[in-house]
Design a protein around this motif. Structure first.
Motif, PDB file in Angstrom:
ATOM      1  N   ASN A   2      -0.612   0.980 -10.370  1.00 14.63           N
ATOM      2  CA  ASN A   2       0.562   0.786  -9.518  1.00 14.63           C
ATOM      3  C   ASN A   2       0.171  -0.383  -8.618  1.00 14.63           C
ATOM      4  O   ASN A   2      -0.425  -0.192  -7.576  1.00 14.63           O
ATOM      5  N   PHE A  40     -10.714  -1.493  -8.403  1.00 21.82           N
ATOM      6  CA  PHE A  40     -10.857  -2.528  -7.377  1.00 21.82           C
ATOM      7  C   PHE A  40      -9.948  -2.193  -6.209  1.00 21.82           C
ATOM      8  O   PHE A  40      -8.837  -1.665  -6.412  1.00 21.82           O
ATOM      9  N   PHE A  87      -0.941  -9.684 -11.287  1.00 19.10           N
ATOM     10  CA  PHE A  87      -1.869  -8.595 -11.630  1.00 19.10           C
ATOM     11  C   PHE A  87      -1.837  -8.321 -13.131  1.00 19.10           C
ATOM     12  O   PHE A  87      -2.863  -8.176 -13.780  1.00 19.10           O
ATOM     13  N   ASP A  94     -10.989  -8.521  -3.963  1.00 16.19           N
ATOM     14  CA  ASP A  94      -9.670  -8.963  -4.426  1.00 16.19           C
ATOM     15  C   ASP A  94      -9.726  -9.046  -5.951  1.00 16.19           C
ATOM     16  O   ASP A  94     -10.461  -9.878  -6.507  1.00 16.19           O
ATOM     17  N   ILE A 113      -8.926  -4.062  -2.364  1.00 13.62           N
ATOM     18  CA  ILE A 113      -9.167  -5.192  -1.459  1.00 13.62           C
ATOM     19  C   ILE A 113      -9.406  -4.743  -0.022  1.00 13.62           C
ATOM     20  O   ILE A 113     -10.126  -5.378   0.736  1.00 13.62           O
ATOM     21  N   ASP A 114      -8.784  -3.622   0.332  1.00 14.96           N
ATOM     22  CA  ASP A 114      -8.761  -3.230   1.742  1.00 14.96           C
ATOM     23  C   ASP A 114      -9.816  -2.152   2.017  1.00 14.96           C
ATOM     24  O   ASP A 114      -9.692  -1.024   1.531  1.00 14.96           O
ATOM     25  N   ILE A 136      -6.853   0.302  -6.848  1.00 16.12           N
ATOM     26  CA  ILE A 136      -7.131   1.742  -6.953  1.00 16.12           C
ATOM     27  C   ILE A 136      -6.748   2.582  -5.744  1.00 16.12           C
ATOM     28  O   ILE A 136      -6.461   3.771  -5.876  1.00 16.12           O
ATOM     29  N   GLY A 137      -6.728   1.981  -4.548  1.00 15.74           N
ATOM     30  CA  GLY A 137      -6.430   2.789  -3.365  1.00 15.74           C
ATOM     31  C   GLY A 137      -7.391   3.949  -3.269  1.00 15.74           C
ATOM     32  O   GLY A 137      -8.607   3.780  -3.408  1.00 15.74           O
ATOM     33  N   PRO A 172       0.042  -3.775  -6.162  1.00 17.53           N
ATOM     34  CA  PRO A 172       0.729  -4.024  -4.888  1.00 17.53           C
ATOM     35  C   PRO A 172       2.038  -4.764  -5.135  1.00 17.53           C
ATOM     36  O   PRO A 172       2.053  -5.748  -5.880  1.00 17.53           O
ATOM     37  N   SER A 223      -5.443   7.668  -7.135  1.00 15.95           N
ATOM     38  CA  SER A 223      -4.531   8.701  -7.662  1.00 15.95           C
ATOM     39  C   SER A 223      -4.599   8.802  -9.195  1.00 15.95           C
ATOM     40  O   SER A 223      -4.571   9.891  -9.756  1.00 15.95           O
ATOM     41  N   PHE A 224      -4.702   7.648  -9.862  1.00 14.86           N
ATOM     42  CA  PHE A 224      -4.699   7.705 -11.327  1.00 14.86           C
ATOM     43  C   PHE A 224      -6.055   8.201 -11.869  1.00 14.86           C
ATOM     44  O   PHE A 224      -6.100   8.896 -12.872  1.00 14.86           O
ATOM     45  N   GLN A 255       0.818  -1.218   0.000  1.00 14.20           N
ATOM     46  CA  GLN A 255       0.000   0.000   0.000  1.00 14.20           C
ATOM     47  C   GLN A 255       0.853   1.270   0.000  1.00 14.20           C
ATOM     48  O   GLN A 255       1.033   1.910   1.029  1.00 14.20           O
TER      49      GLN A 255
HETATM   50  C1  LIG Z   1       0.585   0.435  -4.663  1.00 14.92           C
HETATM   51  S1  LIG Z   1      -1.028   0.772  -4.058  1.00 14.92           S
HETATM   52  C2  LIG Z   1      -1.632   1.820  -5.317  1.00 14.92           C
HETATM   53  C3  LIG Z   1      -2.803   2.634  -4.905  1.00 14.92           C
HETATM   54  C4  LIG Z   1      -3.229   3.699  -5.902  1.00 14.92           C
HETATM   55  N1  LIG Z   1      -3.688   3.141  -7.155  1.00 14.92           N
HETATM   56  C5  LIG Z   1      -2.097   4.648  -6.177  1.00 14.92           C
HETATM   57  O1  LIG Z   1      -1.455   4.502  -7.208  1.00 14.92           O
HETATM   58  O2  LIG Z   1      -1.846   5.518  -5.355  1.00 14.92           O
HETATM   59  C6  LIG Z   1      -1.818  -0.768  -4.296  1.00 14.92           C
HETATM   60  C7  LIG Z   1      -3.240  -0.865  -3.795  1.00 14.92           C
HETATM   61  O3  LIG Z   1      -3.768  -2.140  -4.139  1.00 14.92           O
HETATM   62  C8  LIG Z   1      -4.512  -2.658  -3.064  1.00 14.92           C
HETATM   63  N2  LIG Z   1      -4.506  -4.115  -3.212  1.00 14.92           N
HETATM   64  C9  LIG Z   1      -3.636  -5.019  -2.713  1.00 14.92           C
HETATM   65  N3  LIG Z   1      -3.966  -6.251  -3.073  1.00 14.92           N
HETATM   66  C10 LIG Z   1      -5.088  -6.139  -3.820  1.00 14.92           C
HETATM   67  C11 LIG Z   1      -5.931  -7.065  -4.486  1.00 14.92           C
HETATM   68  N4  LIG Z   1      -5.655  -8.358  -4.452  1.00 14.92           N
HETATM   69  N5  LIG Z   1      -6.988  -6.596  -5.155  1.00 14.92           N
HETATM   70  C12 LIG Z   1      -7.285  -5.281  -5.202  1.00 14.92           C
HETATM   71  N6  LIG Z   1      -6.532  -4.354  -4.579  1.00 14.92           N
HETATM   72  C13 LIG Z   1      -5.454  -4.776  -3.911  1.00 14.92           C
HETATM   73  C14 LIG Z   1      -3.800  -2.138  -1.839  1.00 14.92           C
HETATM   74  O4  LIG Z   1      -4.660  -2.141  -0.711  1.00 14.92           O
HETATM   75  C15 LIG Z   1      -3.398  -0.750  -2.287  1.00 14.92           C
HETATM   76  O5  LIG Z   1      -4.382   0.186  -1.979  1.00 14.92           O
END
Ligand SMILES: C[S@@+](CC[C@H](N)C(=O)[O-])C[C@H]1O[C@@H](n2cnc3c(N)ncnc32)[C@H](O)[C@@H]1O
Length: 522
Positions: free
Chosen positions: A134, A89, A173, A114, A91-92, A65-66, A136, A69-70, A33
């Motif tokens: 971006n 999408f 991914f 997920d 997960i958290d 997506i978190g 995980p 940001s994009f 994250q």
């Molecule tokens: C590197 S961050 C990027 C967040 C945002 N897109 C950004 O660029 O600022 C990765 C995000 O993916 C989420 N994530 C992790 N595993 C995931 C999964 N299996 N499915 C969906 N989201 C997931 C994390 O909780 C985190 O918010």
């Protein structure tokens, strides 16, 4: 409801900080994250958007997506451009729930789930033509065995990627997102660049070369300050979901920004198929396959002296005289290249360089008691360094704090840091006829025994070698060195040692170097 992209981005950033603040670093590591900084997200998004035909409505997807940001960058970049759909999408719920609330009333639809467990849309109209992510970055150690098996099977089915169990989560991914893209849709992945060199990256590289059209890989310069630690060795990988045309060329760039990289080069898919490591692009490439001589075979290359404190240990002639320091403890040392106009350093009969700035290094490894007894002038001077200089990191780690390492004068020295925009020569090789040693602003080139033997027979060959060194193409040297922002170049001893040197070896009269395979055949 219309949204002002800047004000929503401000709110998103504040939300990101708040949400990150409730998590420990370890928790964030577990799910990768680490948010993308605003400017980087905007650069990436704008670049991706430009790869789509201008009139094409955007169908956007960010599978991790978190806080978005994009998507936020899309809002600020797509002025006037129709956004047909936007899907994310997460997960958290810690990030997903507030993110959903933030983007309520916009086209962005966030699903709390997920991503790797979602079935790709069967209907092509539901797929994305602009995927920016971006993902995980989670190392394989954190993935359970059965999880890996599930992900590997899905990756194979969806994108023919045969991922090894050592692959980072981000590889899955990319593999699974294939099913979410329209034909000829564009994807931009901000991922660690290690896949370019390591074994587990093979399957991803095969996918990029054979299943899709790889357009561009940009690697960021780790010295660039805009990135925090989580992004230091990142790359953005761009591709289009369609099979590559024959003789396809891929753009590799490094440093600067994606739009204005410090260096850039086109590389054919054929070369990429053959190359084990991709991080050598866009720098010089032919060298990695070079079997002949390298500079390190001819010269032992060492960094010059780290004195511990140049202002204390290096004195000009007047100061050395006024302190009455004994000549036997003074070794001539080269000044910085600023004071060396010509590439050849002449010398007087005593080995002193004939330069306008004449400097000496205090070079004494006699124990303190002896100096106190026999050398009152030197003793008095050393006392003035006790309070500060002797306590510096380097000095205090020495057995005798003022004793310098042994570094004989080298017949050739190289300035290894420079700006290519100065006179087009980031590196200079100086022929040093004097007995002066040098500090660590130089690399020192000492003939290896093999070359030393040749030079004994033919001393004039040294001059030809020096000229040949200065004639080595800038690209060849830069291919081995690092490029810093603002055109600064640096060359490490190992990097210089790696430069191919067959021509130099021939100049010195050395036989062609046989590769182990050739030797076997002989
Ligand atoms: C590197 S961050 C990027 C967040 C945002 N897109 C950004 O660029 O600022 C990765 C995000 O993916 C989420 N994530 C992790 N595993 C995931 C999964 N299996 N499915 C969906 N989201 C997931 C994390 O909780 C985190 O918010």
């Amino acid at each position: 409801m219309p949204h002002n992209p800047d004000s929503i981005e401000e709110r998103r950033c504040a939300l990101q900080i708040e949400l990150d603040g409730h998590k420990t670093q370890a928790e964030r590591n577990k799910l990768g994250q680490f948010a993308t900084p605003t400017q980087l997200a905007r650069d990436v998004l704008a670049y991706g958007l430009a790869l789509l035909p201008e009139s094409m409505p955007v169908c956007f997807l960010d599978p991790a997506i978190g806080t978005g940001s994009f998507y936020s960058a899309l809002m600020s970049a797509s002025t006037g451009r129709p956004v047909q759909s936007a899907v994310g999408f997460e997960i958290d719920p810690h990030y997903g729930v507030p993110s959903k609330a933030l983007w309520e009333g916009t086209p962005l639809k966030i699903t709390l789930a997920d991503f790797t467990r979602q079935a790709p849309p069967a209907d092509a109209a539901q797929r994305a033509n602009l995927l920016i992510c971006n993902p995980p970055y989670v190392r394989h150690h954190h993935l359970k065995g059965e999880e890996k098996v599930r992900l590997q099977a899905a990756a194979r089915e969806i994108s023919h990627m045969a991922l090894s169990g050592l692959s980072g989560f981000y590889c899955y991914f990319i593999a699974l997102a294939h099913g979410w893209m329209t034909d000829s849709g564009v994807a931009g992945w901000l991922i660690p660049s290690e896949f370019m060199d390591v074994n587990y990256g093979q399957a991803l590289k095969a996918y990029l070369l054979r299943e899709v059209t790889l357009l561009h890989i940009h690697r960021f310069d780790p010295n660039d300050v805009q990135f925090d630690d989580a992004l230091v060795s990142s790359a953005v990988v761009w591709f289009r979901k369609e099979k590559p045309p024959v003789c396809h060329q891929v753009r590799f760039s490094y440093g600067g920004t994606m739009q204005q990289p410090a260096i850039s080069k086109s590389v054919s898919v054929l070369d990429l198929e053959r190359a084990a490591k991709w991080t050598r692009f866009p720098r010089q490439d032919a060298q990695a396959e070079h079997d002949g001589y390298r500079l390190g075979d001819l010269f032992a290359i060492k960094r010059g002296l780290a004195t511990g404190d140049n202002r204390f240990f290096i004195l000009d002639e007047d100061k050395a005289r006024s302190l009455k320091l004994p000549a036997k403890f003074l070794r001539p040392i080269l000044p910085s290249t600023r004071y060396i106009k010509a590439d050849e350093i002449d010398t007087d009969g005593a080995g002193m360089p004939l330069l306008e700035k004449r400097l000496f290094l205090i070079d004494c490894d006699r124990p303190e008691a002896e100096i106190a007894r026999d050398e009152p002038a030197l003793w008095a001077y050393l006392q003035t360094g006790l309070e500060q200089v002797s306590l510096g990191y380097l000095c205090r780690s020495r057995k005798i704090w003022y004793a310098q390492e042994r570094r004989a004068a080298a017949p050739i020295v190289c300035t290894y840091i420079g700006r290519s925009d100065h006179d087009g020569r980031p590196f200079r090789f100086l022929l040093n006829n004097s007995k002066a040693t040098a500090t660590n602003v130089y690399l020192m080139l000492y003939p290896q025994p093999l070359l030393a033997k040749q030079l004994e027979r033919d001393p004039a060959a040294l001059r030809s070698l020096w000229q040949a060194l200065n004639a080595i193409g800038r690209e060849t040297l830069l291919g081995n060195g690092r490029v810093y922002g603002s055109g600064m170049h640096k060359l490490e001893p190992k990097e210089l040692a790696n430069v191919p040197a067959d021509e130099l070896a021939a100049l010195a009269g050395l036989d062609v170097k046989h590769t182990p395979r050739q030797l076997e055949m002989l």
